[in-house]
Design a protein around this motif. Structure first.
Motif: not given
Length: 815
Positions: A662, A665, A669, A685, A695, A699
């Motif tokens: 998280n 991400q 982003s 990650f 995930n 990613y």
């Protein structure tokens, strides 16, 4: 990642998204069947013909309410009842003006203090109300002004009776409550769905476990009186009737009912409900016996035999504030530590010399041990003969901070002939307890480590030594299983659990159920599925033994996969029992349920309340879940990525498996308002992938493929995508395979060769995957029982990744 998919988390946290499946639940008992060889909790407790040997009382007086009318007699009633029970040999815990958190801590203490040799008497004076068909006690800080307040502001009598009854041999519950309705007209949610019910006056009758006697101060739905004197009519009658002597408890309350009826001129009629299968008395003294009243010590003497329950704010917080002791006793931390012989020797006491107690220990209590190690409450002053049997019973909680050496220091003060003496007990935990003790373990010693906090190799060594030294100690076998699970030595862990269960360890039943459920997850990730029936049978056994983890586990299965609305309601009720002892997993699970916009139970305000309550109790899954709320703007909450990052960081630091992904991400982003450092994102990650987050791996592979993140190569992308594709998160597997489809075969082959190297193959990754690599693949696959040799480069990589996970899998016990 969609906002709802983002809520996927841990089985422990209860935050997976899944299509609800059906599971058939046999109904040959209230919750379904038990495992083979199961002996019911009632029969276990009644197996010893001599009856309960330990008398334990919990007395609560709630008088000074922050948001409700004061009750003038509640504290007097509780104090007088506590004194009476202490005189009758009960080990009494006395609480004044108990808050919601005090109740949670109290129920945690019950888990440790009460076993099947124990008789429990629970007396409550304070506000109580009825909502629907359930009864609730009102803590002094309760503020019922929101419809979702009920589970966090009140105490369910049904849950209390179930929890105490599952631990104790017998229980006597006395509710001197319902003196008025302080929340008349207030409506609250009292079940799984959105329906609200009004707070009603009085209590409803309730079902109770076998060997329970429940007494209400007034009839169902009626109001009890405060009275004009220092005690309520009910308390006054009880104090008088309990002096009848060693007569059946039913006779005592028949006399109470008569006295209250007469005194109130028929306005108030006490009520009782019984499932007793053996006799019980309150008084240990015959009415015709001429006994001298126990001496009262002078000065700062505490009440006879009472443990005044201290809130965490009142407990010692540092060694530096402890005075220099006059007597020091060193011992190993255990549920009960004998200290009397040392005191008799150091004080030079004769058999008839007397010792008083002027200040009790905090974080525990003093007890007397008989020749079988069973406890009873001491009545001070004690003679030298009785003092020889004195022990300190440790109670879980923040008593004093451990220093650099793992020694817990506890003090109390005694008085001998006017000479005050400070006694210090230095308790050293067994290394196995320090390394692998579990939270809320009913058979533990109060220390605890979450799964992510266990250092597995050291824990196995410590617990193997403890098992060899004390092979009949069920706690050590259970803790050894936790350490073995952390090392993925699952067969050995299961054997240790089976031994712990046979020796009577309550938590072992839940853990066996989890081991069965985790067999399929071991190399496959965190996909949500209904537990097999065998696992459910062990969860049910844990519920019957009073384990809050089993309440949560079985409740979660019923809510998610229950075939009928009745099954789901049963699941909700079980999770409410877990919540009564502050179990945050249930809070996270219900937070997910109410934040799922596709659920029939969608209620974002209610969902956020559960998650905030979990985080307030220090749960890493609550942290991560709130991060998801603020990152994605769930439940109508405004997005705030900085707040989200703070929550994710706390969760990742605590070992949460999805929090690193998280964070990655957020970085990738650009949501944090600065240029994206994609290399840093990939590092996060990678941490998530190592913890089994498919995930995160997909990613990272995508960023490397499309952006060249971190200066990494297509082979690096294939390496991550292949490992992610070998897991069981369907959506993440699909994303990972799309990356693999877009990569050249050479990159996929070289990634497979890298994985073969980690598995011990003597090859050089070159992307060609020639005869040498093929031979190494075939040999390693054969060693691991894999007979399906793949020739397609992508399928071959994924197959090798599956073998890789089987040898170095992530910690399934964190999910």
């Amino acid at each position: 990642m969609t906002s709802l998919r983002a809520l996927a988390g841990s089985a422990a946290a209860g935050l997976f998204i899944a299509t609800v499946a059906s599971v058939a639940v046999a109904q040959d008992s209230a919750l379904g069947p038990f495992p083979d060889g199961h002996i019911s909790a009632s029969m276990r407790k009644l197996a010893e013909p001599s009856g309960p040997r330990q008398k334990y009382a919990i007395v609560i007086g709630n008088q000074s309410y922050a948001h409700a009318p004061q009750l003038p007699n509640a504290w007097n009633d509780a104090l007088d009842v506590a004194d009476l029970l202490a005189d009758q040999g009960y080990d009494v815990t006395l609480m004044k003006d108990a808050s919601k958190r005090d109740f949670e801590a109290l129920m945690q203490r019950v888990l440790f203090d009460v076993d099947r040799n124990t008789e429990v008497l629970f007396y409550y004076a304070g506000h109580g109300v009825q909502i629907g068909s359930e009864n609730y006690l009102i803590p002094t800080d309760a503020e019922l002004d929101q419809v979702d307040d009920l589970p966090f502001e009140t105490i369910s009598v049904g849950s209390l009776v179930s929890i105490v009854g599952s631990r104790a041999r017998l229980q006597i519950i006395i509710l001197d409550s319902c003196r008025n309705n302080p929340f008349a007209g207030v409506k609250l949610q009292d079940s799984l769905g959105p329906d609200v019910r009004e707070v009603e006056t009085g209590f409803a009758s309730l079902a109770a476990p076998v060997n329970s006697y429940v007494v209400f101060s007034t009839s169902p739905g009626e109001v009890a009186l405060d009275g004009a004197g220092e005690n309520s009519p009910f308390a006054s009658a009880f104090l008088q009737a309990a002096a009848l002597g060693a007569v059946p408890v039913t006779d005592v309350f028949e006399e109470v009912r008569r006295k209250v009826f007469v005194e109130t001129q028929g306005v108030q009629v006490p009520w009782d409900s019984s499932t007793m299968v053996e006799g019980a008395t309150i008084s240990q003294v015959s009415a015709t016996t001429d006994t001298a009243a126990p001496e009262e010590a002078t000065g700062t003497s505490v009440a006879r035999g009472l443990t005044l329950f201290a809130s965490s704010a009142e407990l010692f917080q540092a060694e530096s504030i402890l005075p220099t002791p006059d007597i020091s006793i060193a011992a190993q931390l255990a549920p009960a530590v004998p200290i009397g012989a040392t005191l008799v020797q150091d004080l030079g006491l004769g058999p008839s010399d007397k010792v008083g107690l002027t200040e009790p220990p905090r974080g525990g209590r003093l007890v007397l041990l008989d020749d079988q190690g069973l406890q009873s409450a001491p009545v001070f002053p004690l003679s030298g003969t009785d003092l020889d049997r004195l022990a300190f019973a440790y109670v879980s909680g923040p008593v004093v901070q451990f220093g650099q050496d793992p020694v817990l220091k506890v003090q109390f003060k005694i008085d001998q002939g006017g000479a005050p003496t400070v006694v210090q007990v230095d308790l050293t935990p067994d290394p196995c307890d320090m390394a692998a003790a579990d939270h809320l373990d009913p058979d533990g010693v109060g220390l605890a480590r979450f799964a992510n906090e266990i250092a597995p190799e050291a824990a196995v060594q410590a617990c193997q030594a403890a098992v060899e030294r004390e092979p009949q100690n069920a706690r050590f076998h259970y803790q050894l299983s936790r350490a073995l699970t952390a090392l993925r030595r699952h067969d050995e862990a299961r054997a240790a659990l089976d031994t712990a269960r046979k020796l009577g360890h309550s938590r072992a039943s839940y853990a066996i159920g989890n081991a069965i459920l985790n067999e399929a997850r071991e190399t496959g990730g965190s996909a949500v599925e209904a537990a097999p029936e065998e696992a459910l049978t062990y969860y049910r056994e844990g519920v019957e033994l009073g384990d809050p983890y089993a309440f949560y586990a079985l409740g979660r299965q019923f809510v998610r996969f229950g075939e009928t609305s009745q099954d789901r309601l049963r699941g909700y009720d079980l999770m409410m029992r877990a919540l009564e002892v502050g179990h945050t997993y249930a809070m996270n699970e219900l937070g997910y349920l109410y934040l799922d916009a596709d659920s029939e139970y969608y209620d974002p305000t209610r969902g956020l309340r559960y998650l905030n309550e979990s985080a307030a109790r220090g749960d890493i899954y609550g942290y991560n879940n709130l991060g998801l709320v603020y990152m994605n703007g769930l439940g109508g909450q405004e997005k705030d990525v900085k707040v989200a990052l703070d929550w994710f960081t706390k969760a990742a630091d605590g070992g949460h498996p999805n929090a690193p992904g998280n964070i990655g991400q957020l970085i990738a982003s650009g949501a944090l308002g600065k240029a994206s450092d994609l290399g840093q994102a990939v590092e996060w990650f990678d941490k998530g992938l190592d913890r089994g987050d498919a995930n995160a791996g997909a990613y990272a592979a995508y960023l490397i493929l499309t952006e060249g993140a971190g200066g990494l190569s297509p082979t690096d992308a294939a390496h991550r995508a292949g490992r992610a594709a070998a897991l069981r998160d369907a959506k993440s597997v699909e994303r990972a395979r799309k990356v693999l489809d877009a990569l050249p075969a050479e990159a996929v082959n070289e990634a497979a060769q890298r994985l073969l190297q980690t598995l011990g193959a003597d090859i050089t990754p070159d992307g060609a995957f020639g005869a040498g690599s093929t031979a190494a693949y075939q040999a390693i696959a054969a060693d691991h029982g894999d007979t399906s040799i793949e020739t397609n480069p992508i399928e071959r990589l994924v197959d090798i990744a599956r073998i890789h996970w089987s040898t170095t899998p992530f910690r399934v016990d964190l999910y």
